[in-house]
Write an enzyme that holds these catalytic residues in place. Sequence first.
Site, PDB file in Angstrom:
ATOM      1  N   ASN A   7       0.862  -1.178   0.000  1.00  0.00           N
ATOM      2  CA  ASN A   7       0.000   0.000   0.000  1.00  0.00           C
ATOM      3  C   ASN A   7       0.902   1.233   0.000  1.00  0.00           C
ATOM      4  O   ASN A   7       1.434   1.624   1.032  1.00  0.00           O
ATOM      5  CB  ASN A   7      -0.885  -0.036   1.258  1.00  0.00           C
ATOM      6  CG  ASN A   7      -1.775   1.183   1.378  1.00  0.00           C
ATOM      7  OD1 ASN A   7      -1.723   2.090   0.557  1.00  0.00           O
ATOM      8  ND2 ASN A   7      -2.598   1.195   2.416  1.00  0.00           N
ATOM      9  N   ARG A  92      -2.730  -1.925  -3.333  1.00  0.00           N
ATOM     10  CA  ARG A  92      -3.874  -1.019  -3.166  1.00  0.00           C
ATOM     11  C   ARG A  92      -3.683   0.159  -4.131  1.00  0.00           C
ATOM     12  O   ARG A  92      -2.634   0.799  -4.133  1.00  0.00           O
ATOM     13  CB  ARG A  92      -3.915  -0.491  -1.732  1.00  0.00           C
ATOM     14  CG  ARG A  92      -4.956   0.586  -1.574  1.00  0.00           C
ATOM     15  CD  ARG A  92      -4.953   1.157  -0.168  1.00  0.00           C
ATOM     16  NE  ARG A  92      -5.974   2.179  -0.045  1.00  0.00           N
ATOM     17  CZ  ARG A  92      -5.793   3.330   0.592  1.00  0.00           C
ATOM     18  NH1 ARG A  92      -4.637   3.608   1.154  1.00  0.00           N
ATOM     19  NH2 ARG A  92      -6.767   4.196   0.670  1.00  0.00           N
ATOM     20  N   HIS A 180     -11.985   4.416   0.179  1.00  0.00           N
ATOM     21  CA  HIS A 180     -12.122   3.432   1.270  1.00  0.00           C
ATOM     22  C   HIS A 180     -13.005   2.266   0.820  1.00  0.00           C
ATOM     23  O   HIS A 180     -13.605   1.581   1.647  1.00  0.00           O
ATOM     24  CB  HIS A 180     -12.791   4.034   2.532  1.00  0.00           C
ATOM     25  CG  HIS A 180     -11.975   5.048   3.250  1.00  0.00           C
ATOM     26  ND1 HIS A 180     -12.550   6.134   3.872  1.00  0.00           N
ATOM     27  CD2 HIS A 180     -10.655   5.137   3.484  1.00  0.00           C
ATOM     28  CE1 HIS A 180     -11.602   6.866   4.441  1.00  0.00           C
ATOM     29  NE2 HIS A 180     -10.444   6.277   4.212  1.00  0.00           N
ATOM     30  N   ARG A 241      -8.574  16.806   7.276  1.00  0.00           N
ATOM     31  CA  ARG A 241      -9.310  17.235   6.074  1.00  0.00           C
ATOM     32  C   ARG A 241     -10.660  17.830   6.470  1.00  0.00           C
ATOM     33  O   ARG A 241     -11.295  17.357   7.407  1.00  0.00           O
ATOM     34  CB  ARG A 241      -9.549  16.042   5.143  1.00  0.00           C
ATOM     35  CG  ARG A 241      -8.314  15.625   4.377  1.00  0.00           C
ATOM     36  CD  ARG A 241      -8.558  14.353   3.585  1.00  0.00           C
ATOM     37  NE  ARG A 241      -7.865  13.229   4.178  1.00  0.00           N
ATOM     38  CZ  ARG A 241      -8.048  11.961   3.822  1.00  0.00           C
ATOM     39  NH1 ARG A 241      -8.920  11.655   2.878  1.00  0.00           N
ATOM     40  NH2 ARG A 241      -7.375  11.001   4.414  1.00  0.00           N
ATOM     41  N   GLU A 384      -8.416  -4.077   5.569  1.00  0.00           N
ATOM     42  CA  GLU A 384      -8.248  -3.828   4.134  1.00  0.00           C
ATOM     43  C   GLU A 384      -7.170  -4.724   3.531  1.00  0.00           C
ATOM     44  O   GLU A 384      -7.305  -5.191   2.402  1.00  0.00           O
ATOM     45  CB  GLU A 384      -7.896  -2.348   3.912  1.00  0.00           C
ATOM     46  CG  GLU A 384      -9.092  -1.448   4.174  1.00  0.00           C
ATOM     47  CD  GLU A 384      -8.710   0.011   4.381  1.00  0.00           C
ATOM     48  OE1 GLU A 384      -8.224   0.341   5.484  1.00  0.00           O
ATOM     49  OE2 GLU A 384      -8.908   0.808   3.464  1.00  0.00           O
TER      50      GLU A 384
END
Length: 400
Positions: A7, A92, A180, A241, A384
Amino acid sequence: MKVLVINCGSSSLKYQLRDMDDESVLASGVVERIGEPMGRITHTELPEADEAEKHAEERPIPDHVEAMRLMVEKLLARAVSSLDEIDAIGHRVVQGGESFSHPELVDDRVVETIRANIPLAPVHSSNTTGIVEARKIFGDTPNVVVFDTDFHLTMPDYAFMYPLPLSFYKDLKVRKYGFHGTSHKYVSRKAAQYLGKDPSEVNLITIHLGNGCSMDAVKAGKCVDTTMGLTPLAGLMMGTRCGDIDPAILPFLAKHASMTLDEIDAAMNFRSGLLGISGTGDMRDVHAARAGGDDNARLAFEMFAYRVKKFIGSFLAVLGTVNALVFTAGIGENDADVRAEACKGLEPLGIRIDPVKNAKRASGIREIQADGGPVKILIVPTNEELEIARSTVAIVRQNA
Ligand code: AMP
């Protein structure tokens, strides 16, 4: 079958080596602060076992090419004696655009298509570096790409389109993609399994609250709406964010604070959210400050939970009937205060948290709704990396 999951983030590289015969983790690691004056690699052997061994090392890591080299060096030290022992690599990829609706085996065409999507997620161009380097390092070992966006490609056009001039979509592919996806897919499947149903038999609102935060409306196993947008900046308030804001704030800041677009973009991505309001982007620190009477921390916490609540209401309207809310990721799995605050006042809509079950710390899937509550409220730990490793095995077997 041993699968290495990679990732590559904008300034980090996370990896995990799994034996997919029993899905155990053999080694994992994270290379951080890539491109900064001093970087760091943390490598763990057998991270899930009692005899886990952890090594950390600080050194400059100029780019992702060097990060990949370091990862290989660490893996060869003990986890494997030769790279040939690794049967497949799963990557990913943050942005698959409209080109990829499911994971794919990597070939030159796939790499070129991912490259063509870079303008849609420029911060994540390192995804491509990881794939290109892995193909060089691991020779004929199959590489599979798993996209953060593909779970969201089932959204209807009226949900993914922005009310902007149509040419913005036709010429530039400006639309809602959502991110996501690997997590939302994993926890929605797990939740359905826990409820003893096929994914096609349940409607869920999945709530991923980590450093990045997003929610999905999942109807009969398929995503029909999501909070993130063209980029992972949209929707909920996050660690650093801002999430949804009035878009006219951008020209306002350009005019009245003489900020450039790049400066505004950086402020919205890295200096906003929990950090912007309270001075810390970590929810645990927000709670500590709140407990000490810090009013900005109180405000950050209440804003964060309020926005989750607003999207729960919005997705209830989208779905009509909801079988379960599914909380996941660092905050979603661990933070009883956020869960309670986000669900407060939703009792008339069938969402009733049991405060004792909510406060109890535990691992694994659990239910926290009050007895007889019509909507189940589940905590489902996300994974994940495991989802990427499973997809990798499936694609490699399909193509064998
Ligand atoms: P993630 O991106 O999924 O690793 O989640 C990171 C976020 O989860 C950070 O805001 C952490 O403060 C938060 N987090 C992790 N553990 C806990 C915990 N035990 N209680 C509250 N928040 C937590």
